[in-house]
Each structure stands twice: as structure tokens, then as C-alpha cells.
Write a protein that holds these residues in place. Structure first.
Motif, short mmCIF file in Angstrom:
data_model
loop_
_atom_site.label_atom_id
_atom_site.label_comp_id
_atom_site.label_asym_id
_atom_site.label_seq_id
_atom_site.Cartn_x
_atom_site.Cartn_y
_atom_site.Cartn_z
N TYR A 137 2.22 1.57 -3.29
CA TYR A 137 2.04 2.77 -4.39
C TYR A 137 1.67 3.66 -3.96
O TYR A 137 1.37 4.55 -5.06
N ILE A 138 1.13 4.17 -3.11
CA ILE A 138 1.71 5.42 -2.81
C ILE A 138 2.22 6.49 -2.63
O ILE A 138 2.51 7.48 -3.50
N PHE A 181 0.88 -1.11 0.01
CA PHE A 181 0.34 0.36 -0.14
C PHE A 181 0.55 1.66 -0.13
O PHE A 181 0.81 2.24 -0.76
N ALA A 236 -4.39 2.27 -4.40
CA ALA A 236 -3.43 1.87 -3.76
C ALA A 236 -3.61 0.21 -2.64
O ALA A 236 -3.45 -0.67 -3.12
#
Length: 340
Positions: A53-54, A50, A262
Motif C-alpha cells: 500500500y505504501i 503494508f 496502509a
């Protein structure tokens, strides 16, 4: 317990850290995310995917806190509801105190046992993708993802194959009335304990067993003090990742889309990660200790345990009323669609 193990399990509530967080704005560029597991465990892998991706797709940063750094599971949920944390990963076993319907995952023999069916269920389930977000929203939480971690495995002080052999055995459970009902139905004495106390309680025979996915049994070293592994086939450990709803609602449309993408990315990555994870973890366990035994219940033995499940379903409906009954019916319909 050795010193390293003691440190691993020690609760590090971090009051000074909370004081520091409290002065941060909810929409700051650095977002805060806490989960319930150790470095390299499933929730940790999900969190870092997560984060990846962020940070690859925005200027935001994500600070991740693992088990013990801000307390136990109940503590990090309180911090999320208070807006101190932006994101939290908490399993329904704990969320059940807040959202009684979340305990549905602890009805034994409700979930399928094959990973392919489990994955299809999480992708396609109306209960998961439509009904649960509404339940979480009522408690100020934006449910972003529910995902499976692994099949439940029971560890005990001796091998067992029947409910009769569980009689008078104290089995650690999360603070979850329905999970307690399950182990009562199985013939054991359910004993709620915080996670940080489980290793020591097994070591001193204060309790005689516990349940968890096999990777967690390996990661937490539980097989060292509870070496008899019993595969009962009664369920899969499920967890949920969510955001503080005020924080989420205050995001721009672009950032909301970023967060959704995400969490979807982390979901796909975690499904790859858990594929074969149980087998790898079991191999590590059996290679590490000659004391470990592995018992896989056969169909006939499972049938005896399965006969106890209706008692737990009845308790779930008693606890959750018509809304819980409707959710259970949807759940069963969803499962029928993916297993037929």
C-alpha cells in the motif's frame, strides 16, 4: 537439528547493519520495518501488504526485516525505540515487559474461541482502539494496529487432557510474568526461553512443551520435536504493529494518513489470510509426520483448566493496579458486546 534448521534459528544480530542504519535520517524515503516471523508467516504477510500500500500510493519505499536478521523480538523493539527502525511488529507477550497491561492477552479463557467473534472484538473493542494506543504512546510508540494471528495450541512430549498431566513439565514461555503465571496455574513449570533456542530445547528434552498458533508450529517445524498437539481453547495469539512515535509525529499529515490507511489495508488483508490458515497448517503437519497426535479438549476437560483462570486475573491486577483493573473491565465489556 539439521544445518538448514540451525541457520533458520540462528540469531543474526547484524551490528554492522545497525551502524549503517544509524546514519539514515528518520524521515528518509526508505522506511525500515522489522517483525518477529519467517517468510510467508502472518506478520510477514501483514508487513508486505503494508509495504504494497505504501509503495503503490507514494514515492516511499519500505525495507522489511524478518526474524533473525536484526536479532530477536527484544532487539527490534530497542532499535525502534532508538529510532533506528521506523516500524516494528512485536507481540504483547514481549511488549509486556515494557507495557505490563499488554499482558492481558495471556489471561486464559478471556478471549472468545470463534474467529468471527475474535475479528469483531478487534474491530470494535474500546480497549484495543482507544486505551491501548495511550499505553503505547507513553513508551514512545504509535500503535497502528493490533490483530489476531491464530488460536494458541500447546505442543508436548505426550498427549495430555488435564492440569495434573502437566505437572513437572517444563513449558517454554516468552519472557512474560503473566504467561508464566498461566502455566503455573495450569500445573506446569514455565520456562522462559528466547525463540531461537526453542527447537533445540525441545529436541534435547530440556523443555517438554511450548505454545504457539498452529501455522507457527508448522513453519518452525516444532511438530518434528514436539509432536503432540493439544487444543486447549485458552486464547488467541495477538500481535501489534507500531511506529517510533517521534518518526510518526514528524511525518506530514499526508504521510500520516498514508501510514494509517496502509495499516488498515494490511489488517483487512490479514483477516482474509488467517481465515482457514490453521486448518491448512494442521493438514500440512499431519501429512508430514506419522508421529503427530491431535487432542482437542472437550467442554468438561476445558472446564478444569478454566477454573484456574481467576488466579491469573488476580495476578494481572496485582501487577498492573487500578489501571489494569479498569482495562480488564473494559476488555470484558467489549467481549460481552461481541459475543452476545
Amino acid at each position: 537439528m539439521d544445518m538448514q534448521k540451525g541457520f533458520k534459528f540462528r540469531k543474526l544480530a547484524g551490528i554492522s547493519a545497525l551502524a549503517m542504519f544509524a546514519c539514515g535520517a528518520a524521515q528518509a524515503d526508505t522506511w525500515r520495518y522489522a517483525h518477529e516471523e519467517y517468510e510467508g508467516d502472518v506478520q510477514d504477510v501483514f508487513a508486505y501488504k503494508f509495504k504494497e500500500y505504501i509503495e503503490d500510493n507514494s514515492d516511499h519505499q519500505l525495507q522489511i526485516y524478518r526474524f533473525g536478521e536484526l536479532g530477536e523480538s527484544d532487539d527490534i523493539m530497542e532499535q525502534t525505540q532508538a529510532g533506528i527502525l521506523n516500524f516494528v511488529n512485536q507481540s504483547p507477550g514481549f511488549t509486556g515487559a515494557l507495557i505490563p497491561e499488554a499482558q492481558i492477552f495471556f489471561i486464559p479463557y478471556l478471549m472468545p474461541t470463534e474467529m468471527g467473534d475474535v475479528v469483531s472484538f478487534f474491530r470494535e473493542s474500546k480497549a484495543i482502539n482507544e486505551k491501548f494506543p495511550e499505553l503505547y504512546a507513553e513508551k514512545g510508540l504509535e500503535l497502528l494496529q493490533m490483530y489476531p494471528e491464530g488460536e494458541f495450541v500447546v505442543t508436548l512430549d505426550e498427549p495430555i487432557t488435564s492440569p495434573d498431566e502437566l505437572k513437572n513439565k517444563k513449558i517454554r514461555v516468552m519472557t512474560n510474568p503473566l504467561l508464566s503465571e498461566t502455566y503455573s496455574a495450569f500445573g506446569a513449570t514455565p520456562t522462559p526461553l528466547p525463540w531461537g533456542e526453542v527447537y533445540g530445547a525441545l529436541q534435547t528434552n530440556m523443555i517438554q512443551g511450548q505454545e504457539n498458533p498452529i501455522f507457527w508450529i508448522e513453519s518452525g517445524g516444532l511438530y518434528e520435536v514436539s509432536p503432540n498437539l493439544v487444543f486447549t481453547g485458552h486464547g488467541w495469539f495477538t500481535t501489534a504493529m507500531m511506529a517510533n512515535q517521534d518518526f510518526y509525529n514528524g511525518l506530514s499529515d499526508e504521510d500520516k494518513q498514508l501510514v494509517q490507511k496502509a495499516s488498515d489495508y494490511a489488517f483487512e488483508e490479514i483477516l482474509e489470510h488467517i481465515d482457514g490458515l490453521a486448518e491448512r497448517s494442521l493438514e500440512k503437519i499431519t501429512s508430514s509426520s506419522d508421529d503427530v497426535t491431535v487432542t482437542r479438549l472437550n467442554d468438561e476437560q476445558i472446564a478444569v483448566f478454566r477454573e484456574r483462570a481467576p488466579q491469573v486475573e488476580a495476578k494481572f491486577i496485582e501487577m498492573t493496579g487500578d489501571r489494569g483493573k479498569e482495562l480488564l473491565n473494559t476488555f470484558k465489556e467489549d467481549l460481552k458486546n461481541v459475543t452476545n
